[in-house]
Write a protein that holds these residues in place. Structure first.
Motif, PDB file in Angstrom:
ATOM      1  N   ASP A 187       0.843  -1.202   0.000  1.00 18.95           N
ATOM      2  CA  ASP A 187       0.000   0.000   0.000  1.00 18.95           C
ATOM      3  C   ASP A 187       0.882   1.257   0.000  1.00 18.95           C
ATOM      4  O   ASP A 187       0.830   2.084  -0.914  1.00 18.95           O
ATOM      5  N   ASN A 188       1.729   1.386   1.025  1.00 18.28           N
ATOM      6  CA  ASN A 188       2.526   2.608   1.149  1.00 18.28           C
ATOM      7  C   ASN A 188       3.500   2.741  -0.021  1.00 18.28           C
ATOM      8  O   ASN A 188       3.694   3.832  -0.547  1.00 18.28           O
ATOM      9  N   ARG A 189       4.106   1.634  -0.423  1.00 16.55           N
ATOM     10  CA  ARG A 189       5.116   1.727  -1.480  1.00 16.55           C
ATOM     11  C   ARG A 189       4.482   1.712  -2.872  1.00 16.55           C
ATOM     12  O   ARG A 189       4.518   2.706  -3.583  1.00 16.55           O
ATOM     13  N   GLU A 230      16.222  13.653   2.704  1.00 17.73           N
ATOM     14  CA  GLU A 230      15.936  12.829   3.896  1.00 17.73           C
ATOM     15  C   GLU A 230      16.581  13.457   5.122  1.00 17.73           C
ATOM     16  O   GLU A 230      17.485  14.303   5.008  1.00 17.73           O
ATOM     17  N   VAL A 231      16.124  13.047   6.311  1.00 16.12           N
ATOM     18  CA  VAL A 231      16.817  13.411   7.545  1.00 16.12           C
ATOM     19  C   VAL A 231      17.485  12.179   8.172  1.00 16.12           C
ATOM     20  O   VAL A 231      18.332  12.310   9.045  1.00 16.12           O
ATOM     21  N   ASP A 232      17.062  10.995   7.730  1.00 17.05           N
ATOM     22  CA  ASP A 232      17.618   9.752   8.266  1.00 17.05           C
ATOM     23  C   ASP A 232      18.765   9.319   7.359  1.00 17.05           C
ATOM     24  O   ASP A 232      18.557   9.011   6.178  1.00 17.05           O
ATOM     25  N   VAL A 245       0.299  19.601   6.180  1.00 17.47           N
ATOM     26  CA  VAL A 245       1.247  20.468   6.893  1.00 17.47           C
ATOM     27  C   VAL A 245       2.669  20.339   6.351  1.00 17.47           C
ATOM     28  O   VAL A 245       3.593  20.957   6.857  1.00 17.47           O
ATOM     29  N   GLU A 246       2.842  19.495   5.331  1.00 14.79           N
ATOM     30  CA  GLU A 246       4.213  19.212   4.871  1.00 14.79           C
ATOM     31  C   GLU A 246       4.774  20.361   4.032  1.00 14.79           C
ATOM     32  O   GLU A 246       5.928  20.734   4.162  1.00 14.79           O
ATOM     33  N   ILE A 247       3.927  20.926   3.163  1.00 18.57           N
ATOM     34  CA  ILE A 247       4.295  22.131   2.407  1.00 18.57           C
ATOM     35  C   ILE A 247       3.689  23.297   3.184  1.00 18.57           C
ATOM     36  O   ILE A 247       2.534  23.198   3.630  1.00 18.57           O
TER      37      ILE A 247
HETATM   38  P1  NAI Z   1       7.866   6.396   6.953  1.00 20.56           P
HETATM   39  O1  NAI Z   1       8.004   6.637   8.401  1.00 20.56           O
HETATM   40  O2  NAI Z   1       8.189   5.040   6.386  1.00 20.56           O
HETATM   41  O3  NAI Z   1       8.750   7.449   6.131  1.00 20.56           O
HETATM   42  C1  NAI Z   1       8.803   8.817   6.395  1.00 20.56           C
HETATM   43  C2  NAI Z   1      10.217   9.275   6.017  1.00 20.56           C
HETATM   44  O4  NAI Z   1      10.266  10.703   6.033  1.00 20.56           O
HETATM   45  C3  NAI Z   1      11.282   8.768   6.988  1.00 20.56           C
HETATM   46  O5  NAI Z   1      12.320   8.120   6.279  1.00 20.56           O
HETATM   47  C4  NAI Z   1      11.759  10.034   7.681  1.00 20.56           C
HETATM   48  O6  NAI Z   1      13.126   9.994   8.030  1.00 20.56           O
HETATM   49  C5  NAI Z   1      11.497  11.085   6.606  1.00 20.56           C
HETATM   50  N1  NAI Z   1      11.364  12.435   7.136  1.00 20.56           N
HETATM   51  C6  NAI Z   1      10.734  12.841   8.267  1.00 20.56           C
HETATM   52  N2  NAI Z   1      10.843  14.173   8.418  1.00 20.56           N
HETATM   53  C7  NAI Z   1      11.557  14.609   7.361  1.00 20.56           C
HETATM   54  C8  NAI Z   1      12.013  15.894   6.971  1.00 20.56           C
HETATM   55  N3  NAI Z   1      11.746  16.985   7.698  1.00 20.56           N
HETATM   56  N4  NAI Z   1      12.731  16.004   5.825  1.00 20.56           N
HETATM   57  C9  NAI Z   1      13.026  14.923   5.081  1.00 20.56           C
HETATM   58  N5  NAI Z   1      12.617  13.657   5.419  1.00 20.56           N
HETATM   59  C10 NAI Z   1      11.905  13.525   6.546  1.00 20.56           C
HETATM   60  O7  NAI Z   1       6.361   6.808   6.586  1.00 20.56           O
HETATM   61  P2  NAI Z   1       5.492   6.379   5.310  1.00 20.56           P
HETATM   62  O8  NAI Z   1       4.785   5.107   5.579  1.00 20.56           O
HETATM   63  O9  NAI Z   1       6.304   6.531   4.094  1.00 20.56           O
HETATM   64  O10 NAI Z   1       4.357   7.516   5.379  1.00 20.56           O
HETATM   65  C11 NAI Z   1       4.654   8.873   5.115  1.00 20.56           C
HETATM   66  C12 NAI Z   1       3.363   9.695   5.191  1.00 20.56           C
HETATM   67  O11 NAI Z   1       2.469   9.275   4.151  1.00 20.56           O
HETATM   68  C13 NAI Z   1       2.580   9.523   6.483  1.00 20.56           C
HETATM   69  O12 NAI Z   1       1.940  10.734   6.792  1.00 20.56           O
HETATM   70  C14 NAI Z   1       1.539   8.461   6.115  1.00 20.56           C
HETATM   71  O13 NAI Z   1       0.445   8.479   6.993  1.00 20.56           O
HETATM   72  C15 NAI Z   1       1.205   8.879   4.719  1.00 20.56           C
HETATM   73  N6  NAI Z   1       0.640   7.868   3.827  1.00 20.56           N
HETATM   74  C16 NAI Z   1       0.003   8.370   2.716  1.00 20.56           C
HETATM   75  C17 NAI Z   1      -0.564   7.511   1.810  1.00 20.56           C
HETATM   76  C18 NAI Z   1      -1.270   8.067   0.618  1.00 20.56           C
HETATM   77  O14 NAI Z   1      -2.110   7.367   0.050  1.00 20.56           O
HETATM   78  N7  NAI Z   1      -0.954   9.260   0.181  1.00 20.56           N
HETATM   79  C19 NAI Z   1      -0.511   6.042   1.981  1.00 20.56           C
HETATM   80  C20 NAI Z   1       0.235   5.625   3.160  1.00 20.56           C
HETATM   81  C21 NAI Z   1       0.781   6.527   4.032  1.00 20.56           C
END
Ligand code: NAI
Length: 407
Positions: A179-181, A232-234, A293-295
């Motif tokens: 799903d996420n990927r 990335e930050v990680d 809130v990301e942008i």
């Molecule tokens: P994740 O935790 O696997 O990845 C998030 C990444 O962002 C991490 O590697 C982290 O180090 C990085 N990160 C955090 N703050 C950062 C910053 N200031 N600058 C650069 N990198 C930063 O999370 P995942 O599963 O990838 O989910 C990400 C977001 O997407 C969440 O809000 C999740 O709920 C949402 N999501 C959205 C979907 C959609 O359909 N659009 C589907 C699934 C999840």
């Protein structure tokens, strides 16, 4: 046919289409329906209200549950699907709902006093924790669909304030790996291309966040012929991106050359106002993370001249004289400007959801408040169903191999 009749018919067609492409949910429903394992259970759903979630709601109803549904985002509701669904289950959602309406819709689904909650992003669970009321008296527990919801709930658990058991559906392998990927990867580009009708090949794409969603977004951008840069930050995830063949750079640097900027971090202000001062003219900004809130949309609205130039596209002229195009108001682009993940992907996620809800209904009363993993057998069961549905078989370990591996 009246306008409403036409809308309902379109919604029904959309639900019928995904029903035909969600075979795991259909097989689970067919198998479990005679036992009605959710009879007498009230389930409150707060999830992007589109055809696949409608299909899930109908499957839960078929297993005996009373259902109330609200959307987990004021802009992601597909009104035709909501119109079709409200003939079948209590539905409280509208695309473009104001903040007050959105809150009222969540209140409506909690008014059924649910035994089980299916939340996407943690808003319903936050409400169950925040306000006094008897909403929670029959509550057994909740299943959380997404990364951001789990971040919020784990924070409550750490502070000792979590009031009920929560199943971390997002963290099941059959959920996030697909799903996420792959779901986010495909649907984000589908939505960006629909909204802009622009070419991706040969362009520079900046993906902010290289988690499960970011990996999918970067991979698909590469497949479309873009040059991908990751922020990335990680450091480990950044190193992973490098090994996958992507460039890595801070947002402030990379944004200067980016034609598309896509955020997927679950964090706030990852593309801040100061970053936008370095943006390339006509850069396209899209967010795939759960919240808007990301942008830094708030600063854009307050400090730049904006106008709508196309459905789901706003142009902002910055003090630098350069323009940026914001898609879907900075909310999840794939759900607001597109139809969300492919049906086959949500089939996997919702098979995990359904089995997790059944587990919670059975076991939840005995569980202390906390965040629980999806039982491991659920991943295996969903994966086996998926392979069987595709006509594929796998090997199994022999007795000797099991002994050799110490199993
Ligand atoms: P994740 O935790 O696997 O990845 C998030 C990444 O962002 C991490 O590697 C982290 O180090 C990085 N990160 C955090 N703050 C950062 C910053 N200031 N600058 C650069 N990198 C930063 O999370 P995942 O599963 O990838 O989910 C990400 C977001 O997407 C969440 O809000 C999740 O709920 C949402 N999501 C959205 C979907 C959609 O359909 N659009 C589907 C699934 C999840």
């Amino acid at each position: 046919m009246s306008v409403d009749g036409d809308k309902i018919r379109r919604g029904q067609e959309k639900i019928a289409w995904v029903r035909a492409h969600m075979p795991l949910l259909a097989s689970l429903e067919a198998e479990l329906r005679p036992q009605r394992p959710l009879a007498g259970r009230r389930i409150a759903l707060c999830i992007h209200l589109e055809a696949k979630t409608a299909r899930l709601a109908l499957a839960l109803k078929a297993l005996g549950a009373e259902i109330a549904v609200a959307s987990s985002n004021p802009l992601s509701t597909k009104d035709d699907v909501a119109a079709a669904l409200c003939n079948e289950v209590a539905t409280h959602a509208r695309c473009g709902a104001s903040a007050a309406e959105y809150a009222a819709f969540l209140g409506e689904v909690l008014a059924i006093r649910p035994h089980l909650v299916l939340d996407d992003g943690g808003d319903l669970c936050a409400l169950l924790h925040g306000r006094a009321g008897d909403w929670g008296t029959d509550l057994i527990g909740a299943c959380e669909e997404t990364t951001t919801g789990l971040v919020r709930l784990r924070q409550l658990a750490r502070e000792g304030r979590l009031r009920f058991p929560v199943v971390a559906v997002n963290d099941a392998r059959m959920k996030y790996l697909f799903d996420n990927r792959h779901g986010t990867g495909q649907s984000v580009w589908d939505a960006i291309m629909r909204a802009t009708n622009l070419l991706v090949a040969g362009k520079r794409v900046l993906v902010v966040g290289y988690g499960w969603c970011g990996r999918g977004i970067a991979q698909r951008a590469h497949g479309l012929g873009a040059n991908v840069v990751v922020a990335e930050v990680d450091p480990v995830r950044a190193a992973e991106a490098v090994m996958e063949g992507f460039m890595v750079a801070p947002v402030r640097e990379a944004i200067a050359d980016a034609d598309f900027v896509v955020t997927a971090t679950g964090c706030r202000d990852v593309v801040a106002w100061e970053d936008l001062m370095h943006a390339k003219d006509e850069a396209i900004l899209a967010n795939a993370g759960h919240f808007d809130v990301e942008i830094d949309v708030r600063s854009l609205r307050a400090r730049a001249d904006g106008r709508r130039v196309r459905d789901q596209v706003e142009e902002f002229t910055l003090p630098t004289g350069r323009r940026v195009y914001l898609l879907a108001e900075g909310r999840l682009v794939n759900l607001v400007a597109g139809d969300g993940h492919p049906a086959e992907i949500m089939d996997l996620s919702f098979a995990v959801q359904l089995l997790s809800l059944l587990w919670l209904a059975r076991e939840g009363k005995g569980l202390a408040p906390g965040v629980y993993p999806v039982p491991p057998e659920v991943d295996g069961a969903v994966a086996r169903r998926f392979l069987a549905n595709r006509g594929m078989r796998i090997d199994s370990l022999s007795a000797g191999q099991r002994e050799y591996l110490g199993l």
